[in-house]
Design a protein around this motif. Sequence first.
Motif, mmCIF file in Angstrom:
data_model
loop_
_atom_site.group_PDB
_atom_site.id
_atom_site.type_symbol
_atom_site.label_atom_id
_atom_site.label_comp_id
_atom_site.label_asym_id
_atom_site.label_seq_id
_atom_site.Cartn_x
_atom_site.Cartn_y
_atom_site.Cartn_z
ATOM 1 N N CYS A 143 -3.913 -47.425 -10.706
ATOM 2 C CA CYS A 143 -3.194 -47.220 -11.874
ATOM 3 C C CYS A 143 -1.876 -47.363 -11.837
ATOM 4 O O CYS A 143 -1.151 -47.771 -13.060
ATOM 5 N N PHE A 144 -1.080 -47.346 -10.916
ATOM 6 C CA PHE A 144 0.154 -47.464 -10.974
ATOM 7 C C PHE A 144 0.513 -48.972 -11.008
ATOM 8 O O PHE A 144 1.438 -49.276 -11.829
ATOM 9 N N CYS A 169 0.002 -49.216 -14.841
ATOM 10 C CA CYS A 169 1.033 -48.737 -15.619
ATOM 11 C C CYS A 169 2.126 -49.796 -15.676
ATOM 12 O O CYS A 169 2.986 -49.857 -16.631
ATOM 13 N N ALA A 170 2.493 -50.257 -14.388
ATOM 14 C CA ALA A 170 3.530 -51.095 -14.370
ATOM 15 C C ALA A 170 3.583 -52.252 -15.187
ATOM 16 O O ALA A 170 4.471 -52.705 -15.964
ATOM 17 N N THR A 178 4.157 -51.144 -18.971
ATOM 18 C CA THR A 178 5.482 -50.806 -19.284
ATOM 19 C C THR A 178 6.705 -51.991 -19.137
ATOM 20 O O THR A 178 7.639 -51.910 -19.166
ATOM 21 N N GLN A 216 1.219 -42.826 -19.292
ATOM 22 C CA GLN A 216 2.201 -43.859 -19.129
ATOM 23 C C GLN A 216 2.161 -44.903 -20.339
ATOM 24 O O GLN A 216 3.121 -45.221 -20.730
ATOM 25 N N ILE A 241 4.167 -43.156 -23.161
ATOM 26 C CA ILE A 241 5.604 -43.262 -23.165
ATOM 27 C C ILE A 241 5.943 -44.919 -23.293
ATOM 28 O O ILE A 241 7.105 -45.041 -24.151
ATOM 29 N N ALA A 242 5.079 -45.747 -23.061
ATOM 30 C CA ALA A 242 5.420 -47.041 -23.132
ATOM 31 C C ALA A 242 5.619 -47.530 -24.650
ATOM 32 O O ALA A 242 6.497 -48.416 -25.122
#
Length: 438
Positions: free
Chosen positions: A17-18, A21-22, A25, A164, A167-168
């Motif tokens: 997930c991280f 998400c990276a 974004t 995320q 927000i992106a």
Amino acid sequence: MAPPDTPACRADNLKRCFELCALITSSLDVDEVLTRIMTTSRQALAAETCSLLLTDADTGDLVFTVAQGPVADKLPRGHVLKRGQGVAGWVQVNGVPALVPDAYADARFNPEVDRRTGYHTRSILAVPLAVKERVIGVAALINRTDGQPFDLDDQEVFQLIAAQAAIAIENARLHHHLLEKQRLEFDMAIAASVHNDLMPHAPPPTPGFDLAGASISCDSTGGDYYDYLPHPDPGSTGFSLAVGDVTGHGIGAALLMASARAFIRGRAERGEGGLASMLENVNDLLCRDTGDSGRFMTLFWLAVEPAGGDGDNRGGALSYAKAGHDPALLYNPADQSFEELNARGVPLGVAPGWRYEAAARAGMAPGEVLVLATDGIWECRGENDDMYGKQRLRQAIAASASLGAKAILEAVLASVAEFRGKRPPNDDMTLVVLKALA
């Protein structure tokens, strides 16, 4: 790979997930961010089809923005899903995920898209895209590639990605708006530069007279106009002045002002026929630009003969015509009196074929001051919402009449600024001052 439902498996999911998400974004391009959201989600959760719908700010409906999968080409971008309609609409309204193992057994499911595309929906996982408890859209996955329905683990991963992703999206939108604002400010700066170049940079030689003018726009650009022009009589060594005011202010008024300026200058250079005839020609030309827009321009055009000879110490005769503009003010400091120079004529651009009249007056005595202005001067409002008015304008002219033309102009504008206080100007202001010398 770690077995499912173990701490190691959950750690793998979080790590994935991280990473996803990276990736989401890492861009500030709105379209690219939206595509990355759905591509990464679809691949991470092994979904056949995915779609991303954004909330329309005006209607509140959901608009298909990204669709991927076997029938994505049959679901065109921009297709609207009414607020509350289908599973996605339910998620939007309630702000919580929807895990639908059997679509056709769920009352919220709307089979319209299946009928349109020929696709068969089995399982749905839809999550809200929310920023500060405001749902800006819905992301949905349809049908796992292994044929199994989506489960709670899929939902957990998808929710983490969606948090995320929202927000992106918001950041990308803000960045887009910032770029648009900067682009608009740059364009306005260019427009202001062009607008300033259209105004006179210095008065021409005017033997026997002192001359000064200024125009102040309340926006980056404005619709006020002033110019120093040849005398309408080709045989005269005098000069003429024009002050005009286009309805409104800003870009639209500035564009019409630029057109009018071109017509006025062209007609002034050609001369012949006198001021009334010249106004009639300009009006007919401008009417082609204004059409049914409701825009028009007022104008005062003043011609000044050179100073008389043979012991005559008065400045040359004045002739003038106007198109719906306020009269010029002539101040005589000898008896502290004001005279209005007036003539009949409708504003330019209202209708073609109008006839204008010209008027004339004897020349100016030494020390007399003539002022042409636009209504942004006397209609300027102070902090108490009262207007500056023509009486204050007359007082400012009389109080500074012993000075040079530029100093008189500056004194009047300073008086207006002091009256306005901290209140921003509500209209463009233009002022031209002509003073007769000994």
